[in-house]
Design a protein around this motif. Structure first.
Motif, PDB file in Angstrom:
ATOM      1  N   PHE A 111       0.849  -1.190   0.000  1.00 32.93           N
ATOM      2  CA  PHE A 111       0.000   0.000   0.000  1.00 32.93           C
ATOM      3  C   PHE A 111       0.883   1.237   0.000  1.00 32.93           C
ATOM      4  O   PHE A 111       2.094   1.164   0.221  1.00 32.93           O
ATOM      5  N   TRP A 112       0.249   2.395  -0.238  1.00 35.54           N
ATOM      6  CA  TRP A 112       0.942   3.671  -0.135  1.00 35.54           C
ATOM      7  C   TRP A 112       0.410   4.444   1.075  1.00 35.54           C
ATOM      8  O   TRP A 112      -0.810   4.578   1.238  1.00 35.54           O
ATOM      9  N   PRO A 113       1.269   4.955   1.941  1.00 30.71           N
ATOM     10  CA  PRO A 113       0.805   5.872   2.984  1.00 30.71           C
ATOM     11  C   PRO A 113       0.543   7.238   2.353  1.00 30.71           C
ATOM     12  O   PRO A 113       1.390   7.769   1.620  1.00 30.71           O
ATOM     13  N   VAL A 114      -0.626   7.794   2.616  1.00 30.04           N
ATOM     14  CA  VAL A 114      -1.043   9.056   1.993  1.00 30.04           C
ATOM     15  C   VAL A 114      -1.445  10.057   3.072  1.00 30.04           C
ATOM     16  O   VAL A 114      -2.093   9.701   4.058  1.00 30.04           O
ATOM     17  N   SER A 115      -1.048  11.303   2.874  1.00 20.37           N
ATOM     18  CA  SER A 115      -1.504  12.408   3.725  1.00 20.37           C
ATOM     19  C   SER A 115      -2.084  13.481   2.827  1.00 20.37           C
ATOM     20  O   SER A 115      -1.450  13.882   1.845  1.00 20.37           O
ATOM     21  N   MET A 116      -3.294  13.936   3.152  1.00 24.45           N
ATOM     22  CA  MET A 116      -3.956  14.976   2.365  1.00 24.45           C
ATOM     23  C   MET A 116      -4.400  16.107   3.279  1.00 24.45           C
ATOM     24  O   MET A 116      -4.894  15.863   4.383  1.00 24.45           O
ATOM     25  N   SER A 117      -4.251  17.333   2.808  1.00 27.19           N
ATOM     26  CA  SER A 117      -4.727  18.507   3.531  1.00 27.19           C
ATOM     27  C   SER A 117      -5.647  19.300   2.620  1.00 27.19           C
ATOM     28  O   SER A 117      -5.392  19.428   1.411  1.00 27.19           O
ATOM     29  N   TYR A 118      -6.716  19.838   3.204  1.00 23.08           N
ATOM     30  CA  TYR A 118      -7.724  20.590   2.462  1.00 23.08           C
ATOM     31  C   TYR A 118      -7.681  22.056   2.901  1.00 23.08           C
ATOM     32  O   TYR A 118      -7.712  22.351   4.106  1.00 23.08           O
ATOM     33  N   PHE A 119      -7.639  22.962   1.918  1.00 22.76           N
ATOM     34  CA  PHE A 119      -7.564  24.388   2.188  1.00 22.76           C
ATOM     35  C   PHE A 119      -8.717  25.107   1.494  1.00 22.76           C
ATOM     36  O   PHE A 119      -9.140  24.710   0.402  1.00 22.76           O
ATOM     37  N   GLU A 120      -9.203  26.164   2.125  1.00 26.36           N
ATOM     38  CA  GLU A 120     -10.168  27.025   1.456  1.00 26.36           C
ATOM     39  C   GLU A 120      -9.525  27.594   0.205  1.00 26.36           C
ATOM     40  O   GLU A 120      -8.356  27.970   0.209  1.00 26.36           O
ATOM     41  N   GLU A 121     -10.287  27.666  -0.875  1.00 28.11           N
ATOM     42  CA  GLU A 121      -9.725  28.154  -2.122  1.00 28.11           C
ATOM     43  C   GLU A 121      -9.274  29.608  -2.012  1.00 28.11           C
ATOM     44  O   GLU A 121      -8.347  30.034  -2.694  1.00 28.11           O
ATOM     45  N   SER A 122      -9.912  30.359  -1.125  1.00 30.35           N
ATOM     46  CA  SER A 122      -9.586  31.776  -0.968  1.00 30.35           C
ATOM     47  C   SER A 122      -8.441  32.014   0.005  1.00 30.35           C
ATOM     48  O   SER A 122      -8.026  33.152   0.223  1.00 30.35           O
ATOM     49  N   ALA A 123      -7.923  30.929   0.623  1.00 30.25           N
ATOM     50  CA  ALA A 123      -6.853  31.086   1.616  1.00 30.25           C
ATOM     51  C   ALA A 123      -5.600  31.665   0.965  1.00 30.25           C
ATOM     52  O   ALA A 123      -5.276  31.361  -0.178  1.00 30.25           O
ATOM     53  N   GLU A 124      -4.882  32.499   1.716  1.00 32.71           N
ATOM     54  CA  GLU A 124      -3.666  33.119   1.215  1.00 32.71           C
ATOM     55  C   GLU A 124      -2.464  32.669   2.039  1.00 32.71           C
ATOM     56  O   GLU A 124      -2.581  32.369   3.221  1.00 32.71           O
ATOM     57  N   GLY A 125      -1.304  32.654   1.377  1.00 37.58           N
ATOM     58  CA  GLY A 125      -0.071  32.348   2.101  1.00 37.58           C
ATOM     59  C   GLY A 125      -0.053  30.932   2.635  1.00 37.58           C
ATOM     60  O   GLY A 125      -0.585  29.992   2.045  1.00 37.58           O
ATOM     61  N   ASP A 126       0.574  30.779   3.801  1.00 36.04           N
ATOM     62  CA  ASP A 126       0.750  29.464   4.416  1.00 36.04           C
ATOM     63  C   ASP A 126      -0.287  29.227   5.509  1.00 36.04           C
ATOM     64  O   ASP A 126       0.042  28.876   6.648  1.00 36.04           O
ATOM     65  N   GLY A 127      -1.553  29.436   5.189  1.00 35.65           N
ATOM     66  CA  GLY A 127      -2.617  29.239   6.156  1.00 35.65           C
ATOM     67  C   GLY A 127      -2.761  27.782   6.559  1.00 35.65           C
ATOM     68  O   GLY A 127      -2.337  26.871   5.842  1.00 35.65           O
ATOM     69  N   LEU A 128      -3.374  27.564   7.702  1.00 29.79           N
ATOM     70  CA  LEU A 128      -3.589  26.206   8.189  1.00 29.79           C
ATOM     71  C   LEU A 128      -4.704  25.539   7.393  1.00 29.79           C
ATOM     72  O   LEU A 128      -5.653  26.190   6.952  1.00 29.79           O
ATOM     73  N   PRO A 129      -4.612  24.224   7.198  1.00 24.78           N
ATOM     74  CA  PRO A 129      -5.680  23.524   6.481  1.00 24.78           C
ATOM     75  C   PRO A 129      -6.965  23.490   7.303  1.00 24.78           C
ATOM     76  O   PRO A 129      -6.944  23.528   8.540  1.00 24.78           O
ATOM     77  N   VAL A 130      -8.087  23.425   6.607  1.00 23.47           N
ATOM     78  CA  VAL A 130      -9.378  23.257   7.265  1.00 23.47           C
ATOM     79  C   VAL A 130      -9.487  21.851   7.849  1.00 23.47           C
ATOM     80  O   VAL A 130     -10.087  21.642   8.902  1.00 23.47           O
ATOM     81  N   TYR A 131      -8.851  20.922   7.200  1.00 22.92           N
ATOM     82  CA  TYR A 131      -9.025  19.506   7.519  1.00 22.92           C
ATOM     83  C   TYR A 131      -7.859  18.742   6.917  1.00 22.92           C
ATOM     84  O   TYR A 131      -7.363  19.089   5.841  1.00 22.92           O
TER      85      TYR A 131
END
Length: 271
Positions: free
Chosen positions: A211-231
């Motif tokens: 298997f592959w270990p996967v990490s995904m982060s979701y960001f608001e499309e309007s987020a700017e810079g290095d903002g924290l992910p929503v989820y």
């Protein structure tokens, strides 16, 4: 919370939007997976003292006829001396050839309907045309984005090619259904299960598969810079689309999802 069905969806990558679907259709396994949920951690700010539940994800269909996902996410949340039962139920249909997508999500709190989102999306004129029926009837156009199964196929294709990082735009109808999100995915090198991996046994015939270990982060499309992910979510991904060993980070609290049962269905013929 259903962004696991992921098991699953996007743009901002090179090449035509249909490339991944054309290359990988037919590899996804129809199945039903059950995950036991438990609270890994919670900040004081969250007010959560305990959380447990179950998630059921059912994937059916074929590349020819389209894919249907049925998803249910039930949790019992403890906050101080109070307890709340949340129940999210989602059904989607996606045709990866025509790039069409239909969805309905109902969220219940203590068995009372709290919110319903219903609508559809279609690739059109280089973007996505969205028609919402609930919570309000409206139509809108947004920049092109991967759809959930399309995104899963792309992820598997990139993992097989040895890619380790990519960014995409994803539309899955979540929240109000009126916007896409930006996702960043980190794909680890393919691994074999370790000795003593108890959860692997629940994967049945896949228990010895790599298997592959996967990490995904979701960001608001309007987020700017290095903002924290929503989820954020991490999981182990098999090449047929089955996932296990989930960690779901909502910022103020983190849930773990352990594969408890996996039922593989007979593949539907694709004529």
């Amino acid at each position: 919370m259903r962004k696991l069905a992921i098991a699953v969806a996007v743009l901002m990558s090179a090449g035509p939007v249909t490339t991944a679907a054309q290359a990988a259709t037919g590899i996804l396994a129809t199945h039903r997976a059950v995950y036991d949920l438990s609270l890994k951690s919670a900040s004081e700010r969250s007010g959560i003292s305990g959380m447990a539940g179950r998630m059921v994800y059912e994937f059916n269909g074929s590349a020819c006829d389209g894919y249907t996902v049925s998803f249910r996410f039930v949790t019992q949340v403890l906050t101080g001396n109070e307890s709340r039962l949340t129940d999210q139920q989602t059904t989607t249909f996606e045709d990866v050839r025509d790039r069409t997508f239909r969805f309905v999500t109902r969220s219940f709190v203590d068995e009372t309907l709290d919110r319903e989102t219903r609508g559809s999306a279609r690739a059109q004129d280089g973007g996505l045309s969205i028609a919402l029926e609930q919570p309000e009837k409206t139509t809108l156009n947004i920049p092109d984005a991967r759809l959930p199964t399309e995104h899963l196929l792309e992820m598997i294709e990139r993992a097989q090619a040895g890619e380790r990082f990519y960014e995409s735009r994803l539309y899955d109808g979540s929240d109000g259904g009126d916007t896409a999100m930006i996702t960043t995915s980190i794909l680890g090198a393919e691994q074999a299960p370790e000795a003593g991996d108890d959860e692997a046994a629940a994967a049945g015939d896949l228990s010895d598969d790599r298997f592959w270990p996967v990490s995904m982060s979701y960001f608001e499309e309007s987020a700017e810079g290095d903002g924290l992910p929503v989820y954020s979510i991490s999981f182990k991904l098999y090449e047929n689309g089955v996932t296990r060993d989930l960690t779901m980070d909502y910022g103020d609290f983190v849930l773990e999802g352990e594969l408890a049962a996996l039922e593989m269905f007979e593949p539907e013929p694709c004529e």
